[in-house]
Design a protein around this motif. Structure first.
Motif, PDB file in Angstrom:
ATOM      1  N   UNK A 310       0.818  -1.209   0.000  1.00  0.00           N
ATOM      2  CA  UNK A 310       0.000   0.000   0.000  1.00  0.00           C
ATOM      3  C   UNK A 310       0.850   1.256   0.000  1.00  0.00           C
ATOM      4  N   UNK A 311       1.912   1.268   0.828  1.00  0.00           N
ATOM      5  CA  UNK A 311       2.810   2.419   0.861  1.00  0.00           C
ATOM      6  C   UNK A 311       3.592   2.545  -0.447  1.00  0.00           C
ATOM      7  N   UNK A 312       3.963   1.407  -1.026  1.00  0.00           N
ATOM      8  CA  UNK A 312       4.685   1.416  -2.302  1.00  0.00           C
ATOM      9  C   UNK A 312       3.823   2.032  -3.401  1.00  0.00           C
ATOM     10  N   UNK A 313       2.539   1.715  -3.396  1.00  0.00           N
ATOM     11  CA  UNK A 313       1.617   2.310  -4.367  1.00  0.00           C
ATOM     12  C   UNK A 313       1.557   3.821  -4.170  1.00  0.00           C
ATOM     13  N   UNK A 314       1.508   4.266  -2.917  1.00  0.00           N
ATOM     14  CA  UNK A 314       1.515   5.698  -2.634  1.00  0.00           C
ATOM     15  C   UNK A 314       2.765   6.358  -3.207  1.00  0.00           C
ATOM     16  N   UNK A 315       3.914   5.733  -2.961  1.00  0.00           N
ATOM     17  CA  UNK A 315       5.161   6.294  -3.461  1.00  0.00           C
ATOM     18  C   UNK A 315       5.183   6.388  -4.976  1.00  0.00           C
ATOM     19  N   UNK A 316       4.690   5.347  -5.646  1.00  0.00           N
ATOM     20  CA  UNK A 316       4.676   5.365  -7.111  1.00  0.00           C
ATOM     21  C   UNK A 316       3.750   6.436  -7.649  1.00  0.00           C
ATOM     22  N   UNK A 317       2.571   6.573  -7.061  1.00  0.00           N
ATOM     23  CA  UNK A 317       1.619   7.579  -7.540  1.00  0.00           C
ATOM     24  C   UNK A 317       2.148   8.990  -7.264  1.00  0.00           C
ATOM     25  N   UNK A 318       2.683   9.185  -6.066  1.00  0.00           N
ATOM     26  CA  UNK A 318       3.172  10.504  -5.672  1.00  0.00           C
ATOM     27  C   UNK A 318       4.266  10.988  -6.614  1.00  0.00           C
ATOM     28  N   UNK A 319       5.249  10.139  -6.875  1.00  0.00           N
ATOM     29  CA  UNK A 319       6.353  10.540  -7.746  1.00  0.00           C
ATOM     30  C   UNK A 319       6.025  10.347  -9.221  1.00  0.00           C
ATOM     31  N   UNK A 320       5.201   9.365  -9.531  1.00  0.00           N
ATOM     32  CA  UNK A 320       4.847   9.114 -10.923  1.00  0.00           C
ATOM     33  C   UNK A 320       4.134  10.288 -11.553  1.00  0.00           C
ATOM     34  N   UNK A 321       3.279  10.944 -10.782  1.00  0.00           N
ATOM     35  CA  UNK A 321       2.587  12.122 -11.291  1.00  0.00           C
ATOM     36  C   UNK A 321       3.589  13.231 -11.623  1.00  0.00           C
ATOM     37  N   UNK A 322       4.604  13.389 -10.783  1.00  0.00           N
ATOM     38  CA  UNK A 322       5.639  14.400 -11.026  1.00  0.00           C
ATOM     39  C   UNK A 322       6.443  14.040 -12.263  1.00  0.00           C
ATOM     40  N   UNK A 323       6.849  12.773 -12.359  1.00  0.00           N
ATOM     41  CA  UNK A 323       7.662  12.345 -13.499  1.00  0.00           C
ATOM     42  C   UNK A 323       6.891  12.423 -14.819  1.00  0.00           C
ATOM     43  N   UNK A 324       5.561  12.296 -14.741  1.00  0.00           N
ATOM     44  CA  UNK A 324       4.739  12.388 -15.944  1.00  0.00           C
ATOM     45  C   UNK A 324       4.389  13.831 -16.294  1.00  0.00           C
ATOM     46  N   UNK A 325       4.881  14.788 -15.463  1.00  0.00           N
ATOM     47  CA  UNK A 325       4.632  16.222 -15.680  1.00  0.00           C
ATOM     48  C   UNK A 325       3.147  16.568 -15.622  1.00  0.00           C
ATOM     49  N   UNK A 326       2.443  15.886 -14.704  1.00  0.00           N
ATOM     50  CA  UNK A 326       1.039  16.199 -14.482  1.00  0.00           C
ATOM     51  C   UNK A 326       0.907  17.187 -13.331  1.00  0.00           C
ATOM     52  N   UNK A 327      -0.262  17.760 -13.198  1.00  0.00           N
ATOM     53  CA  UNK A 327      -0.553  18.632 -12.068  1.00  0.00           C
ATOM     54  C   UNK A 327      -0.559  17.794 -10.783  1.00  0.00           C
ATOM     55  N   UNK A 328       0.271  18.144  -9.779  1.00  0.00           N
ATOM     56  CA  UNK A 328       0.326  17.367  -8.539  1.00  0.00           C
ATOM     57  C   UNK A 328      -1.000  17.302  -7.785  1.00  0.00           C
ATOM     58  N   UNK A 329      -1.910  18.220  -8.107  1.00  0.00           N
ATOM     59  CA  UNK A 329      -3.208  18.202  -7.433  1.00  0.00           C
ATOM     60  C   UNK A 329      -3.986  16.918  -7.734  1.00  0.00           C
ATOM     61  N   UNK A 330      -3.596  16.214  -8.793  1.00  0.00           N
ATOM     62  CA  UNK A 330      -4.271  14.962  -9.116  1.00  0.00           C
ATOM     63  C   UNK A 330      -3.947  13.857  -8.105  1.00  0.00           C
ATOM     64  N   UNK A 331      -2.951  14.075  -7.255  1.00  0.00           N
ATOM     65  CA  UNK A 331      -2.540  13.019  -6.324  1.00  0.00           C
ATOM     66  C   UNK A 331      -3.690  12.553  -5.446  1.00  0.00           C
ATOM     67  N   UNK A 332      -4.395  13.503  -4.832  1.00  0.00           N
ATOM     68  CA  UNK A 332      -5.478  13.112  -3.932  1.00  0.00           C
ATOM     69  C   UNK A 332      -6.627  12.445  -4.686  1.00  0.00           C
ATOM     70  N   UNK A 333      -6.835  12.855  -5.924  1.00  0.00           N
ATOM     71  CA  UNK A 333      -7.846  12.181  -6.730  1.00  0.00           C
ATOM     72  C   UNK A 333      -7.473  10.707  -6.913  1.00  0.00           C
ATOM     73  N   UNK A 334      -6.196  10.453  -7.241  1.00  0.00           N
ATOM     74  CA  UNK A 334      -5.740   9.073  -7.398  1.00  0.00           C
ATOM     75  C   UNK A 334      -5.846   8.299  -6.086  1.00  0.00           C
ATOM     76  N   UNK A 335      -5.563   8.975  -4.981  1.00  0.00           N
ATOM     77  CA  UNK A 335      -5.670   8.311  -3.680  1.00  0.00           C
ATOM     78  C   UNK A 335      -7.100   7.851  -3.432  1.00  0.00           C
ATOM     79  N   UNK A 336      -8.060   8.721  -3.728  1.00  0.00           N
ATOM     80  CA  UNK A 336      -9.461   8.353  -3.558  1.00  0.00           C
ATOM     81  C   UNK A 336      -9.863   7.193  -4.445  1.00  0.00           C
ATOM     82  N   UNK A 337      -9.413   7.222  -5.695  1.00  0.00           N
ATOM     83  CA  UNK A 337      -9.719   6.123  -6.616  1.00  0.00           C
ATOM     84  C   UNK A 337      -9.111   4.817  -6.112  1.00  0.00           C
ATOM     85  N   UNK A 338      -7.850   4.882  -5.669  1.00  0.00           N
ATOM     86  CA  UNK A 338      -7.179   3.677  -5.173  1.00  0.00           C
ATOM     87  C   UNK A 338      -7.883   3.105  -3.949  1.00  0.00           C
TER      88      UNK A 338
END
Length: 356
Positions: A310-338
């Protein structure tokens, strides 16, 4: 001359068909796999990894993956302790600010007393364990739900963090302690880096894996692990067979306190100073990581490996959004979906395991 007819030899009955062992073994293996709490998180982790591997080229680099592991480790250490507590049937909403409290205690005590930083580190450990002990005792003595007990602790710690920091420093942040005795030694333990095949990896990643191995061993190979599952499943039944339910729950709250101290020490020696308002809201991420890993909100079910995933998924989503050059605000949206998907997957997995 009389001849006696010799009866024909009786034909032995046909042996009943024996089902192939391989098919039975496959069903048994599939059933055991589906019964594991972390199976849903494992599938999700593979999916998230492949997704960001495809859409974010930077994600594929070794040093970038080391950053993912670092993000996962600081959350994962806390998620491990919180998952054990949830398996035991309780919550701790003060876990997020407790991390900040431990860091503030170590920093301000060392600075104000001009003492070796190890003095502050040890006192902070006592403070964190005491907070966990008080939460456990309040739960036992009052009979209140852990949600309310820990919510009260959350509010008190949050207020104390800000008020005491302003009183002693005149600011909302502590003074730097990087030039004090013992700082370098403490930093090497809590916030250093190790070289792994030419890649610098934060030492918290190694500590995270060590703690995960210990937690897994405790849950699956010790009497205390049996007590945790029993206390979370049914307190009355557990007491009936001699499980020390009260002692178990207090020990679990103190385990959360220990984890909060360790992560707090990392933050202190990583950044040299601490913001008094940090940590608010992180308790929900710890709980979400545990739920994604297969823990039930009702207790009695879960695993340490699931919390790691579960923590590994958090780490991937948190940094993956940055590496994909997306808006970081999407992080919490992904958290809710997950969270929603993980809950549904865990429910489906348990139903499938029950049918087999």
């Amino acid at each position: 001359m009389t001849h006696t007819a010799t009866p024909a030899a009786a034909t032995p009955p046909a042996s009943p068909a024996v089902p192939p062992k391989s098919r039975t073994a496959e069903r048994s293996l599939a059933r055991r796999a589906l019964a594991r709490p972390e199976i849903g998180a494992l599938v999700a982790a593979v999916g998230v990894y492949l997704f960001f591997f495809a859409v974010a080229p930077t994600f594929r680099q070794a040093d970038s993956f080391a950053t993912v592991l670092y993000q996962a480790s600081t959350m994962g250490i806390m998620a491990l302790a919180v998952s054990l507590l949830m398996i035991g049937g309780e919550f701790d909403l003060s876990a997020g600010v407790a991390v900040t409290s431990s860091a503030l205690a170590a920093s301000m005590l060392s600075f104000q007393l001009t003492a070796n930083v190890w003095v502050g580190v040890l006192v902070a450990l006592l403070v964190s364990l005491t907070v966990g002990l008080i939460n456990g005792l309040l739960l036992i003595k009052t009979g209140l739900p852990s949600f309310l007990v820990s919510l009260a602790s959350f509010l008190m710690l949050q207020g104390a963090n800000l008020a005491i920091t302003k009183l002693l420093t005149g600011n909302v942040a502590t003074d730097t302690i990087s030039d004090m005795d013992g700082f370098d030694q403490a930093k090497s333990l809590f916030a250093s880096e190790v070289d792994v095949f030419g890649v610098d990896v934060k030492i918290t990643v190694l500590w995270w894996l060590i703690f995960a191995a210990i937690a897994t061993w405790v849950l699956l190979r010790t009497k205390f692990g049996n007590w945790i599952f029993a206390a979370g499943g049914s307190k009355e039944s557990a007491r009936a067979v001699g499980v020390p339910v009260n002692l178990t729950k207090i020990a679990l709250f103190m385990t959360v306190g220990f984890a909060a101290w360790f992560v707090g020490m990392h933050l202190l020696f990583e950044y040299n100073t601490v913001q008094a308002g940090e940590g608010v809201g992180n308790e929900f991420y710890y709980i979400i990581a545990a739920v994604i890993g297969g823990c039930l909100l009702t207790g009695g079910y879960g695993s340490a490996i699931g919390a790691v995933l579960g923590a590994f998924i958090f780490g991937m989503v948190n940094q993956g959004i940055v590496y994909a050059n997306w808006n970081p605000d999407w992080f919490k949206f992904f958290v809710g979906v997950m969270l929603l998907l993980a809950t549904l997957v865990n429910l489906w997995v348990r139903r499938q395991a029950a049918r087999r």
